[in-house]
Every structure is written in structure tokens, then in C-alpha cells.
Design an enzyme around this catalytic site. Sequence first.
Site, PDB file in Angstrom:
ATOM      1  N   ARG A  43      47.322  32.452  34.248  1.00 18.88           N
ATOM      2  CA  ARG A  43      46.926  33.068  35.513  1.00 18.88           C
ATOM      3  C   ARG A  43      46.496  32.037  36.546  1.00 18.88           C
ATOM      4  O   ARG A  43      46.094  32.415  37.644  1.00 18.88           O
ATOM      5  CB  ARG A  43      45.728  33.958  35.239  1.00 18.88           C
ATOM      6  CG  ARG A  43      45.947  35.432  35.404  1.00 18.88           C
ATOM      7  CD  ARG A  43      44.614  36.028  35.032  1.00 18.88           C
ATOM      8  NE  ARG A  43      44.401  37.344  35.437  1.00 18.88           N
ATOM      9  CZ  ARG A  43      44.636  38.407  34.682  1.00 18.88           C
ATOM     10  NH1 ARG A  43      45.213  38.291  33.527  1.00 18.88           N
ATOM     11  NH2 ARG A  43      44.293  39.583  35.109  1.00 18.88           N
ATOM     12  N   LYS A  66      51.919  45.382  33.405  1.00 16.98           N
ATOM     13  CA  LYS A  66      52.140  44.346  32.381  1.00 16.98           C
ATOM     14  C   LYS A  66      51.773  44.861  30.988  1.00 16.98           C
ATOM     15  O   LYS A  66      52.535  44.723  30.049  1.00 16.98           O
ATOM     16  CB  LYS A  66      51.306  43.090  32.696  1.00 16.98           C
ATOM     17  CG  LYS A  66      51.589  42.466  34.043  1.00 16.98           C
ATOM     18  CD  LYS A  66      50.759  41.207  34.277  1.00 16.98           C
ATOM     19  CE  LYS A  66      49.265  41.440  34.302  1.00 16.98           C
ATOM     20  NZ  LYS A  66      48.789  42.281  35.431  1.00 16.98           N
ATOM     21  N   ARG A 116      38.014  51.551  32.600  1.00 19.42           N
ATOM     22  CA  ARG A 116      37.505  50.174  32.583  1.00 19.42           C
ATOM     23  C   ARG A 116      36.504  49.963  33.719  1.00 19.42           C
ATOM     24  O   ARG A 116      36.713  50.445  34.825  1.00 19.42           O
ATOM     25  CB  ARG A 116      38.662  49.172  32.716  1.00 19.42           C
ATOM     26  CG  ARG A 116      39.286  48.831  31.382  1.00 19.42           C
ATOM     27  CD  ARG A 116      40.550  48.019  31.487  1.00 19.42           C
ATOM     28  NE  ARG A 116      40.521  46.907  32.426  1.00 19.42           N
ATOM     29  CZ  ARG A 116      41.556  46.089  32.646  1.00 19.42           C
ATOM     30  NH1 ARG A 116      42.685  46.269  31.970  1.00 19.42           N
ATOM     31  NH2 ARG A 116      41.473  45.106  33.507  1.00 19.42           N
ATOM     32  N   ARG A 124      43.638  54.847  35.932  1.00 22.74           N
ATOM     33  CA  ARG A 124      43.995  54.347  34.585  1.00 22.74           C
ATOM     34  C   ARG A 124      42.981  54.779  33.530  1.00 22.74           C
ATOM     35  O   ARG A 124      41.788  54.799  33.754  1.00 22.74           O
ATOM     36  CB  ARG A 124      44.063  52.820  34.593  1.00 22.74           C
ATOM     37  CG  ARG A 124      44.242  52.255  33.177  1.00 22.74           C
ATOM     38  CD  ARG A 124      44.664  50.839  33.162  1.00 22.74           C
ATOM     39  NE  ARG A 124      43.727  49.963  33.839  1.00 22.74           N
ATOM     40  CZ  ARG A 124      43.968  48.680  34.064  1.00 22.74           C
ATOM     41  NH1 ARG A 124      45.111  48.155  33.671  1.00 22.74           N
ATOM     42  NH2 ARG A 124      43.080  47.938  34.682  1.00 22.74           N
ATOM     43  N   ARG A 155      39.993  41.856  42.515  1.00 23.33           N
ATOM     44  CA  ARG A 155      40.991  41.357  41.542  1.00 23.33           C
ATOM     45  C   ARG A 155      42.323  41.086  42.233  1.00 23.33           C
ATOM     46  O   ARG A 155      43.012  40.122  41.910  1.00 23.33           O
ATOM     47  CB  ARG A 155      41.172  42.375  40.404  1.00 23.33           C
ATOM     48  CG  ARG A 155      40.029  42.321  39.407  1.00 23.33           C
ATOM     49  CD  ARG A 155      39.964  43.571  38.548  1.00 23.33           C
ATOM     50  NE  ARG A 155      41.166  43.836  37.806  1.00 23.33           N
ATOM     51  CZ  ARG A 155      41.522  45.046  37.378  1.00 23.33           C
ATOM     52  NH1 ARG A 155      40.765  46.096  37.634  1.00 23.33           N
ATOM     53  NH2 ARG A 155      42.634  45.194  36.699  1.00 23.33           N
TER      54      ARG A 155
END
Length: 218
Positions: free
Chosen positions: A90, A15, A162, A129, A173
Amino acid sequence: MIDFFVFLGPPGAGKGTQAKVVASKLGIPQISSGDIFRENLKNKTELGIKANQFIKIGELVPDDITISMVRERITNADCASGAILDGFPRTPAQAMALDEMLVETGCEINKVPYIRVPENELVERLSGRLTCRAQGHVFHKKFNPPKEPGVCEHDGSELYQREDDKPETVARRIRVYEEQTQPLVDYYLQRGLLVEIDGDQQIDQVTADLVNLLEMVA
Ligand code: AP5
Ligand code: MG
């Protein structure tokens, strides 16, 4: 009518990667609730510190906090021609609040691209990431490496991992997404706004599919 686009998809679907590029191609802002929370945390605001209690364990930040933050953001002048919403709404409560906000401001949701990626791929994407400190640009150690290690090629800032990309938090998550956010797929499908995008392709190909879709309706 001023058009908003909601990018829907699980954590790691792409996203943020896509919203940044597509928003700049369309000349509208990307509004990422996660980036706003992280920016607040970096500046040690009350909002950031409160939100981080939930973010670091992979839970959603409570609706009231998130909704008022996004409400303030979308009334900003830079949204006068629309925006791409990345990571909001969300929950069903957030989706309903968004509908109300848009009615108040004379805007509407034009399309909801739902970026689909298999779960095993999500874990690999999130564990590799790298995120830029200044503006949330996203890279990947293997799939989308920065030109210079550790440095964001867009703004020169540091790239970091992160805290919520640790394996146990990633798993949480993904479960939270399935329980609380997946119902929005039906919500937008029933309203004729949802369009599935195959997120399991090269980054550029996903961008091309999204731009095609959004330009068609913009
Ligand atoms: P947020 O920052 O929104 O995280 P998320 O939804 O978990 O999504 P991600 O940012 O992890 O994934 P993404 O889809 O943006 O993927 P990306 O482009 O980075 O939210 C963080 C937290 O904030 C939440 O857990 C929650 O606590 C809180 N929060 C935020 N919004 C909230 C809300 N509305 N309500 C309540 N709480 C909220 O890509 C991932 C990786 O894959 C990157 O390394 C990238 O380079 C790579 N990649 C991307 N596309 C491809 C591709 N096509 N091929 C190969 N690799 C790819
Ligand atoms: Mg993101």
C-alpha cells in the site's frame, strides 16, 4: 515460477470480496493485511492493539510493522503455489519490500489487477458493508445481503460493522489511499504488470473478469 497476484484498488473497491472467491477458485490463499490486523485485534495481541491505533482513524499502519507481518505470512507453507495479496502493498516502501521478499523465496508478481470504482460508489459500499467476525467474509446491506440477517452464511459467525466504516473515517481512508497507495498504479504500470478491471459491475461479473485474467496467466 510461483506466481503472486496483487489486488490493487481503493477502500471499498471489492478487493476482499473478490480475493476470497478468486483465491478459492484458483486453489491459492488470500492474504489480506487488514484481515490479519483485525484477527490480531480480536485476539488482543500486541500487534493488533498497536495497529488499531492507526486503523481506527483511517491511517496506514507503519511500514515496518506491516512489512514484517506480511513477510512472516508469505513464507508459510500454504503459499507454496502462490497467493493473492489483498491490501498489501500500500506504499512504495511496501512494494519494494515485497519485491525483495519474492526474490528471496523464488517467487514473482504475475499480474496486478487494479479494480476501479468511482469514489461516490465507494462511500455507499463502505457505509453498508457487513463483515464476518470469524473469517472476514464480506456482505452489503443492499448490494449483497446475507441470506439470514446478521449471520455469515459461510461460517455461521456474527456480521458486524467495521469501526473504520464510519463516514469520517471512510473519507480519511480514501484520501490516504490517494496520497500513499495511488502511486503504486504507476509503479506496476511501468513494470507491465497492471491490468485495469472495471469494478463498477455486478459482483459476479467482476469475478468472471478477474478469473479470466488470472487463469490466462497462471
Ligand atoms: P483493509 O481491511 O485492507 O481495508 P481497505 O483497503 O480500506 O479496503 P476495504 O476492505 O475497506 O475494501 P475492499 O476493497 O476489500 O472492499 P470489499 O470487498 O470489502 O485495511 C483496513 C485498515 O488496515 C487500513 O485503513 C489500514 O489502517 C490498515 N492496513 C491494512 N493493510 C495495510 C497496509 N498494507 N499498510 C498499512 N496499513 C494497512 O467491498 C466493500 C463493500 O462493497 C462490501 O459491502 C461489498 O459487499 C460491496 N461490494 C463489493 N463489490 C461490489 C460490487 N461489484 N457491487 C456492489 N457492491 C459491491
Ligand atoms: Mg478488504
